[in-house]
Design a protein around this motif. Structure first.
Motif, PDB file in Angstrom:
ATOM      1  N   GLU A 197       0.815  -1.214   0.000  1.00  0.00           N
ATOM      2  CA  GLU A 197       0.000   0.000   0.000  1.00  0.00           C
ATOM      3  C   GLU A 197       0.849   1.264   0.000  1.00  0.00           C
ATOM      4  OE1 GLU A 197      -2.409  -0.285   3.461  1.00  0.00           O
ATOM      5  OE2 GLU A 197      -3.585  -1.981   2.724  1.00  0.00           O
ATOM      6  N   ASN A 198       2.058   1.199   0.554  1.00  0.00           N
ATOM      7  CA  ASN A 198       2.927   2.375   0.687  1.00  0.00           C
ATOM      8  C   ASN A 198       4.357   1.994   0.356  1.00  0.00           C
ATOM      9  OD1 ASN A 198       0.938   4.272   2.237  1.00  0.00           O
ATOM     10  ND2 ASN A 198       0.911   2.373   3.426  1.00  0.00           N
ATOM     11  N   ALA A 199       5.105   2.959  -0.115  1.00  0.00           N
ATOM     12  CA  ALA A 199       6.548   2.748  -0.264  1.00  0.00           C
ATOM     13  C   ALA A 199       7.158   2.589   1.120  1.00  0.00           C
ATOM     14  CB  ALA A 199       7.177   3.930  -0.986  1.00  0.00           C
ATOM     15  N   PRO A 200       8.228   1.824   1.245  1.00  0.00           N
ATOM     16  CA  PRO A 200       8.823   1.638   2.576  1.00  0.00           C
ATOM     17  C   PRO A 200       9.454   2.924   3.088  1.00  0.00           C
ATOM     18  CG  PRO A 200      10.229   0.662   0.900  1.00  0.00           C
ATOM     19  CD  PRO A 200       8.970   1.081   0.199  1.00  0.00           C
ATOM     20  N   SER A 201       9.126   3.314   4.303  1.00  0.00           N
ATOM     21  CA  SER A 201       9.697   4.502   4.932  1.00  0.00           C
ATOM     22  C   SER A 201      10.765   4.052   5.912  1.00  0.00           C
ATOM     23  CB  SER A 201       8.615   5.308   5.657  1.00  0.00           C
ATOM     24  OG  SER A 201       9.191   6.409   6.329  1.00  0.00           O
ATOM     25  N   LEU A 202      12.006   4.111   5.479  1.00  0.00           N
ATOM     26  CA  LEU A 202      13.114   3.658   6.310  1.00  0.00           C
ATOM     27  C   LEU A 202      13.823   4.802   7.020  1.00  0.00           C
ATOM     28  CD1 LEU A 202      14.388   0.902   3.901  1.00  0.00           C
ATOM     29  CD2 LEU A 202      13.460   0.536   6.192  1.00  0.00           C
ATOM     30  N   ASP A 203      13.282   6.019   6.908  1.00  0.00           N
ATOM     31  CA  ASP A 203      13.810   7.124   7.694  1.00  0.00           C
ATOM     32  C   ASP A 203      13.597   6.829   9.178  1.00  0.00           C
ATOM     33  OD1 ASP A 203      14.401   8.433   5.356  1.00  0.00           O
ATOM     34  OD2 ASP A 203      12.586   9.663   5.376  1.00  0.00           O
ATOM     35  N   ILE A 204      14.492   7.327  10.000  1.00  0.00           N
ATOM     36  CA  ILE A 204      14.317   7.183  11.445  1.00  0.00           C
ATOM     37  C   ILE A 204      13.157   8.072  11.869  1.00  0.00           C
ATOM     38  CG2 ILE A 204      15.391   7.437  13.704  1.00  0.00           C
ATOM     39  CD1 ILE A 204      16.591   5.235  11.898  1.00  0.00           C
ATOM     40  N   PRO A 205      12.131   7.522  12.511  1.00  0.00           N
ATOM     41  CA  PRO A 205      10.995   8.364  12.927  1.00  0.00           C
ATOM     42  C   PRO A 205      11.463   9.522  13.806  1.00  0.00           C
ATOM     43  CG  PRO A 205      10.442   6.041  13.152  1.00  0.00           C
ATOM     44  CD  PRO A 205      11.906   6.103  12.843  1.00  0.00           C
ATOM     45  N   SER A 206      10.929  10.707  13.559  1.00  0.00           N
ATOM     46  CA  SER A 206      11.345  11.894  14.309  1.00  0.00           C
ATOM     47  C   SER A 206      11.066  11.756  15.796  1.00  0.00           C
ATOM     48  CB  SER A 206      10.643  13.133  13.753  1.00  0.00           C
ATOM     49  OG  SER A 206       9.237  12.991  13.848  1.00  0.00           O
ATOM     50  N   SER A 207      10.108  10.915  16.143  1.00  0.00           N
ATOM     51  CA  SER A 207       9.759  10.742  17.553  1.00  0.00           C
ATOM     52  C   SER A 207      10.889  10.109  18.365  1.00  0.00           C
ATOM     53  CB  SER A 207       8.504   9.875  17.671  1.00  0.00           C
ATOM     54  OG  SER A 207       8.730   8.596  17.093  1.00  0.00           O
ATOM     55  N   ARG A 208      11.796   9.386  17.702  1.00  0.00           N
ATOM     56  CA  ARG A 208      12.794   8.612  18.451  1.00  0.00           C
ATOM     57  C   ARG A 208      13.667   9.507  19.323  1.00  0.00           C
ATOM     58  NH1 ARG A 208      16.508   4.080  15.592  1.00  0.00           N
ATOM     59  NH2 ARG A 208      14.409   3.427  14.955  1.00  0.00           N
ATOM     60  N   PHE A 209      14.063  10.658  18.808  1.00  0.00           N
ATOM     61  CA  PHE A 209      14.966  11.527  19.557  1.00  0.00           C
ATOM     62  C   PHE A 209      14.347  12.898  19.857  1.00  0.00           C
ATOM     63  CE2 PHE A 209      17.848   8.840  16.862  1.00  0.00           C
ATOM     64  CZ  PHE A 209      18.286   8.016  17.896  1.00  0.00           C
ATOM     65  N   ALA A 210      13.026  12.996  19.757  1.00  0.00           N
ATOM     66  CA  ALA A 210      12.367  14.295  19.922  1.00  0.00           C
ATOM     67  C   ALA A 210      12.627  14.922  21.282  1.00  0.00           C
ATOM     68  CB  ALA A 210      10.862  14.148  19.684  1.00  0.00           C
ATOM     69  N   SER A 211      12.740  14.107  22.329  1.00  0.00           N
ATOM     70  CA  SER A 211      12.936  14.643  23.674  1.00  0.00           C
ATOM     71  C   SER A 211      14.391  14.527  24.143  1.00  0.00           C
ATOM     72  CB  SER A 211      12.017  13.915  24.661  1.00  0.00           C
ATOM     73  OG  SER A 211      12.311  12.524  24.692  1.00  0.00           O
ATOM     74  N   ASP A 229      21.321  22.291   7.969  1.00  0.00           N
ATOM     75  CA  ASP A 229      20.042  21.583   8.006  1.00  0.00           C
ATOM     76  C   ASP A 229      20.209  20.323   7.159  1.00  0.00           C
ATOM     77  OD1 ASP A 229      17.450  20.781   8.249  1.00  0.00           O
ATOM     78  OD2 ASP A 229      16.572  22.407   7.072  1.00  0.00           O
ATOM     79  N   TRP A 230      20.549  19.225   7.817  1.00  0.00           N
ATOM     80  CA  TRP A 230      20.965  18.006   7.131  1.00  0.00           C
ATOM     81  C   TRP A 230      19.833  16.992   7.057  1.00  0.00           C
ATOM     82  CZ3 TRP A 230      25.707  17.955   4.911  1.00  0.00           C
ATOM     83  CH2 TRP A 230      26.660  18.855   5.386  1.00  0.00           C
ATOM     84  N   ARG A 231      19.831  16.213   6.014  1.00  0.00           N
ATOM     85  CA  ARG A 231      18.940  15.055   5.941  1.00  0.00           C
ATOM     86  C   ARG A 231      19.775  13.851   5.507  1.00  0.00           C
ATOM     87  NH1 ARG A 231      15.894  16.767   0.347  1.00  0.00           N
ATOM     88  NH2 ARG A 231      17.238  15.608  -1.110  1.00  0.00           N
ATOM     89  N   GLU A 232      19.385  12.692   6.022  1.00  0.00           N
ATOM     90  CA  GLU A 232      20.125  11.486   5.648  1.00  0.00           C
ATOM     91  C   GLU A 232      19.531  10.882   4.387  1.00  0.00           C
ATOM     92  OE1 GLU A 232      22.350   7.597   7.455  1.00  0.00           O
ATOM     93  OE2 GLU A 232      20.863   8.614   8.709  1.00  0.00           O
ATOM     94  N   GLU A 233      20.416  10.510   3.469  1.00  0.00           N
ATOM     95  CA  GLU A 233      20.039   9.821   2.247  1.00  0.00           C
ATOM     96  C   GLU A 233      20.269   8.323   2.445  1.00  0.00           C
ATOM     97  OE1 GLU A 233      18.692  11.714   0.113  1.00  0.00           O
ATOM     98  OE2 GLU A 233      19.547  13.720   0.370  1.00  0.00           O
ATOM     99  N   LYS A 234      19.937   7.537   1.452  1.00  0.00           N
ATOM    100  CA  LYS A 234      20.172   6.102   1.542  1.00  0.00           C
ATOM    101  C   LYS A 234      21.675   5.830   1.565  1.00  0.00           C
ATOM    102  CE  LYS A 234      19.668   3.451  -2.087  1.00  0.00           C
ATOM    103  NZ  LYS A 234      19.131   2.753  -3.290  1.00  0.00           N
ATOM    104  N   ILE A 235      22.042   4.678   2.071  1.00  0.00           N
ATOM    105  CA  ILE A 235      23.444   4.280   2.138  1.00  0.00           C
ATOM    106  C   ILE A 235      24.047   4.289   0.731  1.00  0.00           C
ATOM    107  CG2 ILE A 235      24.948   2.304   2.572  1.00  0.00           C
ATOM    108  CD1 ILE A 235      23.069   1.672   4.976  1.00  0.00           C
ATOM    109  N   ALA A 236      25.228   4.905   0.615  1.00  0.00           N
ATOM    110  CA  ALA A 236      25.863   5.030  -0.703  1.00  0.00           C
ATOM    111  C   ALA A 236      26.604   3.761  -1.099  1.00  0.00           C
ATOM    112  CB  ALA A 236      26.817   6.225  -0.704  1.00  0.00           C
ATOM    113  N   LEU A 237      27.380   3.209  -0.181  1.00  0.00           N
ATOM    114  CA  LEU A 237      28.153   1.994  -0.467  1.00  0.00           C
ATOM    115  C   LEU A 237      27.992   1.016   0.689  1.00  0.00           C
ATOM    116  CD1 LEU A 237      31.567   3.461  -1.730  1.00  0.00           C
ATOM    117  CD2 LEU A 237      29.721   2.526  -3.137  1.00  0.00           C
TER     118      LEU A 237
END
Length: 784
Positions: A243-257, A314-322
């Motif tokens: 139903e959805n593309a896989p979201s492998l980003d780290i959820p923002s909630s993990r380190f919000a606090s 203001d950084w964002r993580e991309e998929k693993i390069a190698l």
């Protein structure tokens, strides 16, 4: 059974009227109040781990995110199979960014559980398993005998994998499918061996640890586990679509606090990092590559991670390069460089990296598939340098590319006769290969001064034509620290240090034993030479285990050379874009004691002061709560910048080395009456300190007092202050906004604006001014 309905049409599955009876267990994997549900029995099971359960958009409804080293579910299966059953189907969806570690620095064919009830001792159960190199399998017991179906290729990362195992022991077959394609099969005869009991997800019965870190653990998404006591036909699941593309980003909630995790310093979204390398600008963004373990905050099986930014904060993580996986890099893809060269890469971005098997280190190459630099392809000619030249240390790594005149070169860190050194490799454009004859680019003279091995060598042509060489030696008399030399390159590509570099100089104001900014990546772009490097946190492993991350990078610095060959460092000008409208500013006064910098407070700040040197110490207090604070100040009696955390409640990370007091001796002591510019950036657990736009250092500190948020300037006696400013910083602050603050008595021309250096600008130029503070027309204007 909200998700079961999704499967009925997929299946066309079973004979009408008997479909539901054949589904004997179903875990929808959506976490509600910290638990997932087995929907047939209604039983609920806790999601365990360091972080709150993370539900994300899944293949079917919601999927559960596993962190790779702590999160798991210990569920159970009732007596779901009839005695003597010989048919079974097990289905689940998985998506992952990388494979489990399994072993530290050891090749192994062992696999760990994704989801399983397999019991080797009882010789019962079944499950899906995954190895460190992506090999995966379905395993079960039939008639008390093990059946193992290995997939014929690695499990693809960054996509949904619909794994379905179909056992039809009457037909003597067990088949493994991925996304409707047969990937493995075998034979089995008899009844399925099953006993009610534990059903594990994310981690299995087996455990292997490195310190506190679980190595037998799954990192990624698991969704919709279904078990039938029927052998489904391929047509029942062949066309299943997520139903959805896989979201492998780290959820923002993990380190919000998390009050310690930096916000505007480069670092991966979770897990472990070490050296950053290969800063490059492409497709409108800066791209920074780095050493990464995505499975947890510890060093193991290194990949090339990738973060990107439009502004270097203001950084964002991309998929693993190698990722390791080929014979020459099966142990890891270690450090190297990113470069572009018309002759070597056809003008496209390329990577040179250290490829390590379990015997030696080599140099390999990869090419970007597009300007976004998200996807990379390894060269079919790898390794491009097959190993160390004879006569040198087995420790041979961190290639760096440079060009001088019409010749292309690579240097690689090594050790010769027990002293740090670099090899030199020349490119042959006709044969399209690199030399490996043992020629040396540059070598140290003594292990005490220059170390026994040089990590991350870097050679950069500076705007004045001089060459700047940096390296991070191991085992100097002061331990690990980053050094620099200046000089020239001769016609054969060798580095020749100049008279100012008879002995190496220290990059950071204070660095020893692996503290400070290390292994900088250096990049010339748009007329600036930019540098940033790893700043290790030096925390105990147990603390990293609890936090879920380890290490970050310094803020970007602008580098240049003085007329005397001294490295000049100042903050990257673009960091002004972090400044919010919450600001303190005052000019032309005498400071004697403490002055609160309200309304500025917190743990994401910039502080700037221009103080007149005299006999009294002066500087800033941070994390202040009553008598507890951190202090960063200039001490005239010693000529040192001091960062003193001795009265700050904190997680100790420097016992026996600094013990909370960092003394940074200025290479040139300010004379009485001269101006000392002290510029401090605070980002939760890292300080970047700049002095006189000449010297810099980066320090990690981990305060534990949640109420410690006040900020002040202070002096230990009367000190003249030319200007004093403070800002709250935020990555969302970028943009052109202007705030006017009331001032009186400026005496300035009403038609002009003046910056803090006294330069004048027409008053109607506010839209085109660089970020900063300007005065004029009876007021102060803040442009950000």
């Amino acid at each position: 059974m909200r998700h079961l309905a999704k499967y009925i049409p997929l299946a066309a599955l079973m004979a009408a009227g008997g479909a539901h009876a054949d589904l004997v267990a179903h875990f929808d994997m959506e976490a509600v109040n910290g638990e997932i549900t087995e929907t047939i029995s209604g039983s609920r099971y806790a999601v365990e781990g360091n972080f709150a359960p993370e539900s994300v958009a899944g293949a079917v409804g919601k999927a559960l995110r596993f962190d790779g080293y702590t999160s798991h579910v210990h569920a159970s299966l009732d007596d779901v199979f009839r005695n003597g059953t010989s048919k079974m189907t097990v289905s689940m969806w998985v998506a992952l960014p990388c494979y489990p570690v399994i072993e530290i620095d050891k090749d192994t064919k062992e696999q760990t559980s994704i989801a399983s009830c397999l019991d080797e001792e009882a010789k019962t159960g079944f499950g899906f398993f995954l190895g460190f190199n992506g090999g995966y399998s379905f395993r079960m017991y039939v008639g008390g005998w093990p059946v193992v179906i290995e997939a014929d290729s690695p499990l693809p990362p960054y996509q949904w994998n619909h794994l379905v195992a179909v056992a039809d022991c009457d037909a003597r077959t067990v088949s493994l499918y991925n996304n409707g394609e047969l990937v493995g099969s075998g034979k089995a005869n008899g009844s399925i061996s099953f006993a009610p009991g534990a059903f594990y997800m994310g981690q299995g019965r087996e455990s292997r640890k490195s310190g506190p870190f679980e190595l037998m653990s799954f990192n990624g998404l698991i969704d919709d586990i279904s078990i039938w006591d029927k052998a489904l036909d391929l047509s029942a699941f062949a066309d299943a679509v997520p139903e959805n593309a896989p979201s492998l980003d780290i959820p923002s909630s993990r380190f919000a606090s998390d009050r310690l995790r930096p916000r505007f310093h480069g670092m991966p979204a979770a897990g472990w990092t070490n050296e950053c390398h290969g800063l490059i600008h492409s497709d409108g963004r800066y791209h920074l590559f780095f050493q990464k373990n995505g499975d947890g905050p510890y060093m193991a099986r290194l990949h090339w991670g990738h973060i990107s930014s439009k502004n270097l904060y203001d950084w964002r993580e991309e998929k693993i390069a190698l990722a390791p996986g080929d014979w020459y890099d099966i142990k890891g893809c270690w450090s190297g460089c990113v470069f572009s060269d018309d002759e070597v890469t056809g003008g496209k971005p390329g990577i040179l990296y250290t490829a390590v098997d379990y015997a030696k280190a080599m140099v390999a190459q990869a090419s970007a598939e597009s300007d976004s630099l998200v996807n990379w392809s390894k060269s079919s000619s790898n390794p491009v340098i097959s190993g160390r030249p004879s006569g040198l240390s087995d420790d041979f790594r961190d290639p760096y590319f440079f060009r001088n005149a019409d010749k292309a070169y690579v240097i690689v860190g090594t050790s010769k006769n027990g002293v740090g050194a670099t090899t030199l490799h020349r490119y042959d454009p006709v044969a399209k290969r690199w030399s490996n004859d043992g020629d040396m680019f540059f070598s140290g003279t003594s292990a005490a001064q220059d170390g026994t091995f040089w990590e991350m060598p870097n050679i950069t042509r500076m705007p004045d034509g001089k060459w700047l060489f940096t390296a991070t030696p191991l085992n100097t008399r002061e331990g690990v620290r980053t050094l620099y030399w200046t000089g020239d390159i001769d016609v054969d590509g060798h580095f020749k240090p100049d008279a100012q570099s008879a002995a190496p100089r220290l990059v950071d104001l204070e660095s020893k034993e692996g503290f400070g900014m290390l292994s900088p990546t250096v990049y010339a772009h748009d007329g600036k030479v930019l540098a940033l490097g790893i700043v290790p946190d030096k925390l105990p492993s147990q603390t990293n285990w609890r936090l879920g991350w380890a290490h970050c990078y310094s803020l970007p610095r602008e580098w240049s050379l003085s007329a005397g060959g001294e490295l000049i460092q100042k903050p990257y000008e673009g960091l002004k874009g972090l400044r919010t409208n919450t600001v303190f500013s005052r000019e032309g006064f005498v400071l004697d004691g403490d002055m609160a910098l309200d309304p500025v407070k917190g743990n994401a700040l910039e502080l700037y002061g221009e103080f007149v040197a005299g006999n009294s110490s002066f500087g800033f207090e941070l994390f202040k709560n009553g008598s507890n604070s951190a202090k960063v100040y200039y001490e005239p009696s010693s000529g040192q910048i001091v960062a003193d955390f001795s009265s700050l409640p904190r997680i100790p990370n420097d016992a026996g080395i600094y013990d909370g007091v960092y003394r940074c001796t200025l290479p040139e002591r300010p004379v009485a009456g001269s101006v000392v510019k002290l510029n401090v950036f605070l980002d939760h657990s890292i300080l970047d300190i700049f002095v006189n736009d000449r010297w810099a250092t980066s320090i990690r500190v981990f305060p534990t007092d949640d109420a410690g948020a006040e900020v002040a300037a202070f002096s230990e006696g009367e000190v003249k202050v030319g200007s004093l400013s403070a800002w709250i910083l935020d990555v969302e602050a970028s943009g052109s906004s202007v705030e006017t603050v009331d001032m009186t008595g400026t005496g300035l021309a009403p038609s002009c604006l003046y910056d803090m250096s006294g330069r004048s600008f027409p008053h109607d130029m506010t839209d085109s001014l660089n970020p900063g503070i300007y005065v004029g027309n009876g007021g102060k204007i803040l442009v950000r």
